[in-house]
Design a protein around this motif. Sequence first.
Motif, PDB file in Angstrom:
ATOM      1  N   PRO A  19       0.724  -1.147  -0.034  1.00  0.00           N
ATOM      2  CA  PRO A  19      -0.080  -0.008  -0.130  1.00  0.00           C
ATOM      3  C   PRO A  19       0.923   1.177   0.051  1.00  0.00           C
ATOM      4  O   PRO A  19       0.365   2.332  -0.333  1.00  0.00           O
ATOM      5  N   HIS A  20       2.202   1.084   0.387  1.00  0.00           N
ATOM      6  CA  HIS A  20       3.043   2.286   0.562  1.00  0.00           C
ATOM      7  C   HIS A  20       3.993   1.933  -0.221  1.00  0.00           C
ATOM      8  O   HIS A  20       5.335   2.708  -0.123  1.00  0.00           O
ATOM      9  N   GLY A  21       4.151   1.487  -1.307  1.00  0.00           N
ATOM     10  CA  GLY A  21       5.266   1.253  -2.659  1.00  0.00           C
ATOM     11  C   GLY A  21       5.762  -0.296  -2.458  1.00  0.00           C
ATOM     12  O   GLY A  21       5.309  -0.994  -2.071  1.00  0.00           O
ATOM     13  N   SER A  22       6.977   0.079  -3.207  1.00  0.00           N
ATOM     14  CA  SER A  22       7.645  -1.449  -3.103  1.00  0.00           C
ATOM     15  C   SER A  22       8.025  -1.930  -1.628  1.00  0.00           C
ATOM     16  O   SER A  22       7.985  -1.370  -0.830  1.00  0.00           O
ATOM     17  N   VAL A  23       7.959  -3.257  -1.502  1.00  0.00           N
ATOM     18  CA  VAL A  23       8.163  -3.957  -0.130  1.00  0.00           C
ATOM     19  C   VAL A  23       9.126  -4.991  -0.370  1.00  0.00           C
ATOM     20  O   VAL A  23       9.116  -5.653  -1.389  1.00  0.00           O
ATOM     21  N   GLU A  24       9.830  -5.304   0.711  1.00  0.00           N
ATOM     22  CA  GLU A  24      10.782  -6.405   0.706  1.00  0.00           C
ATOM     23  C   GLU A  24      10.146  -7.457   1.316  1.00  0.00           C
ATOM     24  O   GLU A  24       9.924  -7.651   2.376  1.00  0.00           O
ATOM     25  N   PRO A  25       9.840  -8.418   0.459  1.00  0.00           N
ATOM     26  CA  PRO A  25       9.045  -9.566   1.240  1.00  0.00           C
ATOM     27  C   PRO A  25       9.738 -10.753   2.052  1.00  0.00           C
ATOM     28  O   PRO A  25      10.994 -10.514   1.978  1.00  0.00           O
ATOM     29  N   LYS A  26       9.075 -11.464   2.951  1.00  0.00           N
ATOM     30  CA  LYS A  26       9.853 -12.369   3.569  1.00  0.00           C
ATOM     31  C   LYS A  26      10.390 -13.371   2.973  1.00  0.00           C
ATOM     32  O   LYS A  26      10.090 -13.810   1.927  1.00  0.00           O
ATOM     33  N   PRO A  27      11.452 -14.097   3.603  1.00  0.00           N
ATOM     34  CA  PRO A  27      12.326 -14.939   2.706  1.00  0.00           C
ATOM     35  C   PRO A  27      11.398 -16.141   2.424  1.00  0.00           C
ATOM     36  O   PRO A  27      11.584 -16.681   1.156  1.00  0.00           O
TER      37      PRO A  27
END
Length: 140
Positions: A19-27
């Motif tokens: 919702p706030h842009g690019s995210v770093e997903p969990k491994p």
Amino acid sequence: NGFSNEDSDLDLALVPEGPHGSVEPKPNLITRLLHTVAAQLPSHGFSNIVKVLNARVPLLKCTDRRSGRDVDICAGNLLGVRNSQLLAEYAKFDLRIATLGKLIKRWAHEEGLVGTRDGYLSGYTWVLMTIHYLQTAGTH
């Protein structure tokens, strides 16, 4: 990014949007996503698919059958995307930067000096060192 040669591989990054842009997903999500993508690659013209899931940045290595180009696909590597954007900005600043950077990368490859798995520097690092030299030459 302006620093690739005709024999460079293609690096793709799958970057999920939140919702706030690019995210770093969990491994564990990255691993599941790469397994899913790997299963789909053959039907989209890719071969030689290798999963490199225990690396610092997990990825898929494959070959585009049409062009013969090697492709690396990672997921959630926002730093890699930003690094490419940084190099693209340097290349736009002065075309000679990209020309010299490509020359240095090619030389390092030909001399066997590229490959982080083998304890050598990455192509990206060779380009950064070239840019640093250009920025600081004559200032000492």
